[in-house]
Motif scaffolding. Structure first.
Motif, PDB file in Angstrom:
ATOM      1  N   TRP A 152     118.643  44.696  89.906  1.00  0.00           N
ATOM      2  CA  TRP A 152     117.556  43.578  88.782  1.00  0.00           C
ATOM      3  C   TRP A 152     116.762  45.151  87.581  1.00  0.00           C
ATOM      4  CZ3 TRP A 152     115.112  39.488  87.775  1.00  0.00           C
ATOM      5  CH2 TRP A 152     115.536  38.062  89.061  1.00  0.00           C
ATOM      6  N   LEU A 153     117.528  46.619  88.665  1.00  0.00           N
ATOM      7  CA  LEU A 153     117.383  47.769  87.862  1.00  0.00           C
ATOM      8  C   LEU A 153     117.998  47.683  86.909  1.00  0.00           C
ATOM      9  CD1 LEU A 153     115.377  50.218  87.245  1.00  0.00           C
ATOM     10  CD2 LEU A 153     116.760  51.377  89.108  1.00  0.00           C
ATOM     11  N   PRO A 154     119.804  47.947  86.805  1.00  0.00           N
ATOM     12  CA  PRO A 154     119.694  47.527  84.970  1.00  0.00           C
ATOM     13  C   PRO A 154     119.487  46.835  84.244  1.00  0.00           C
ATOM     14  CG  PRO A 154     121.697  47.151  86.859  1.00  0.00           C
ATOM     15  CD  PRO A 154     120.391  47.792  87.347  1.00  0.00           C
TER      16      PRO A 154
ATOM     17  N   GLY B 224     118.207  46.914  80.715  1.00  0.00           N
ATOM     18  CA  GLY B 224     118.844  45.842  79.444  1.00  0.00           C
ATOM     19  C   GLY B 224     118.468  45.487  78.414  1.00  0.00           C
ATOM     20  N   ALA B 225     117.227  44.693  79.315  1.00  0.00           N
ATOM     21  CA  ALA B 225     116.886  43.675  78.627  1.00  0.00           C
ATOM     22  C   ALA B 225     115.712  44.163  77.752  1.00  0.00           C
ATOM     23  CB  ALA B 225     116.140  42.569  79.825  1.00  0.00           C
ATOM     24  N   LEU B 226     115.285  45.645  78.429  1.00  0.00           N
ATOM     25  CA  LEU B 226     114.432  46.021  77.290  1.00  0.00           C
ATOM     26  C   LEU B 226     114.894  46.734  76.392  1.00  0.00           C
ATOM     27  CD1 LEU B 226     111.722  48.555  80.312  1.00  0.00           C
ATOM     28  CD2 LEU B 226     111.266  46.497  78.616  1.00  0.00           C
TER      29      LEU B 226
ATOM     30  N   LEU C 206     112.825  44.392  69.049  1.00  0.00           N
ATOM     31  CA  LEU C 206     112.345  43.078  68.045  1.00  0.00           C
ATOM     32  C   LEU C 206     110.919  43.272  68.260  1.00  0.00           C
ATOM     33  CD1 LEU C 206     115.004  41.103  69.930  1.00  0.00           C
ATOM     34  CD2 LEU C 206     115.340  42.361  67.449  1.00  0.00           C
ATOM     35  N   VAL C 207     110.352  43.779  69.674  1.00  0.00           N
ATOM     36  CA  VAL C 207     108.691  43.184  69.508  1.00  0.00           C
ATOM     37  C   VAL C 207     108.646  45.004  68.629  1.00  0.00           C
ATOM     38  CG1 VAL C 207     107.021  43.916  71.425  1.00  0.00           C
ATOM     39  CG2 VAL C 207     109.313  42.644  71.985  1.00  0.00           C
ATOM     40  N   ALA C 208     108.759  46.118  68.720  1.00  0.00           N
ATOM     41  CA  ALA C 208     108.646  46.868  68.030  1.00  0.00           C
ATOM     42  C   ALA C 208     108.447  46.044  66.441  1.00  0.00           C
ATOM     43  CB  ALA C 208     109.334  48.209  68.065  1.00  0.00           C
ATOM     44  N   THR C 209     109.725  45.195  65.598  1.00  0.00           N
ATOM     45  CA  THR C 209     109.707  45.250  64.420  1.00  0.00           C
ATOM     46  C   THR C 209     108.574  43.882  64.011  1.00  0.00           C
ATOM     47  OG1 THR C 209     112.265  44.973  64.130  1.00  0.00           O
ATOM     48  CG2 THR C 209     111.109  43.890  63.123  1.00  0.00           C
TER      49      THR C 209
END
Length: 265
Positions: free
Chosen positions: A16-18, A22-24, A30-33
């Motif tokens: 779950w960590l990698p 990777g998802a982040l 995209l969220v920042a945009t």
């Protein structure tokens, strides 16, 4: 004694960590945009003359290049899947090469082939046909980088489908053309739709080959990705707004590609 299906193995906790990291890395930009979009000025930014011209040109050229990809890529995929050509692996490599070439290299290759000073381009200029740095060049650049997606999609679908249905139709008296139009193409229709959507998406986002081979002339070759690149130097808000537009269009395309029709239970 009936053998029971094996239960899927449990997911290791460490994976779950990698996966999350990777998802982040994908989601945060995209969220920042979206967060940076000047929502109050968004209608004005998206309806400016330059934005409308760039969007209209992008849609028209992407549709044109997608149509060419369908018309040319479908037969190419069929030939690679259903025939045995000399040096077929080499041919497939050459056909799929634009998928991995840097776009600017693709643009240079097109310029070498169709530019004013090239052998072919010079001959066309003699007949009054100019390709480089025109809207036609935009369509060719988009098609050059998108065509492998259609070829790969059609070839993969045909190889997966096999030839049993085609052989059955042939034994019943159907000619090759009828088998192709009435059996083969309907069977691979979902793959054709997906490949067409991917070609359109690739064409819509094309930048490097376009600016190298077609330049950046407003209303003629300046597509929406080029407009974003140029506007960011003088108006970051406009660049963010146009980026959001491309982001929304790309999201719709991806959703359409992976949408599966419901089957009756």
């Amino acid at each position: 004694m009936t053998r029971q299906p094996t239960a899927p193995s449990a997911t290791p906790a460490w994976i779950w960590l990698p996966a999350g990291f990777g998802a982040l890395l994908l989601v945060v930009p995209l969220v920042a945009t979206v967060v940076d979009v000047p929502w109050a000025d968004l209608p004005e930014l998206l309806t400016s003359d330059a934005s409308r011209q760039a969007l209209s040109l992008s849609l028209r050229t992407a549709l044109g290049s997608t149509a060419l990809c369908i018309a040319l890529g479908t037969p190419m995929g069929w030939v690679l899947a259903r025939t045995h050509l000399p040096a077929q692996r080499l041919i497939r490599t050459v056909v799929l090469l634009p998928m991995v070439l840097p776009p600017v290299v693709s643009g240079m290759a097109l310029l070498a082939a169709f530019g004013r000073n090239s052998l072919l381009g010079g001959a066309l200029e003699g007949f009054g046909i100019r390709i480089g740095f025109t809207t036609v060049a935009v369509v060719l650049a988009q098609m050059f980088v998108s065509l492998p997606f259609m070829v790969l999609g059609v070839e993969g679908a045909l190889r997966t489908q096999g030839v049993d249905h085609e052989r059955t139709a042939a034994t019943l008296g159907a000619g090759p053309g009828r088998v192709l139009t009435r059996v083969t193409l309907p069977l691979i229709a979902p793959a054709l739709r997906s490949a067409s959507v991917l070609c359109f998406a690739r064409a819509l986002g094309e930048f490097g080959a376009t600016i190298t081979f077609a330049g950046s002339f407003p209303g003629i070759t300046r597509t929406l990705p080029l407009e974003v690149y140029l506007v960011r130097e003088s108006d970051m808000d406009a660049a963010i707004a146009l980026s959001l537009l491309l982001l929304v269009v790309a999201g719709v395309i991806v959703a359409a590609t992976h949408a599966q029709p419901r089957r009756p239970v």
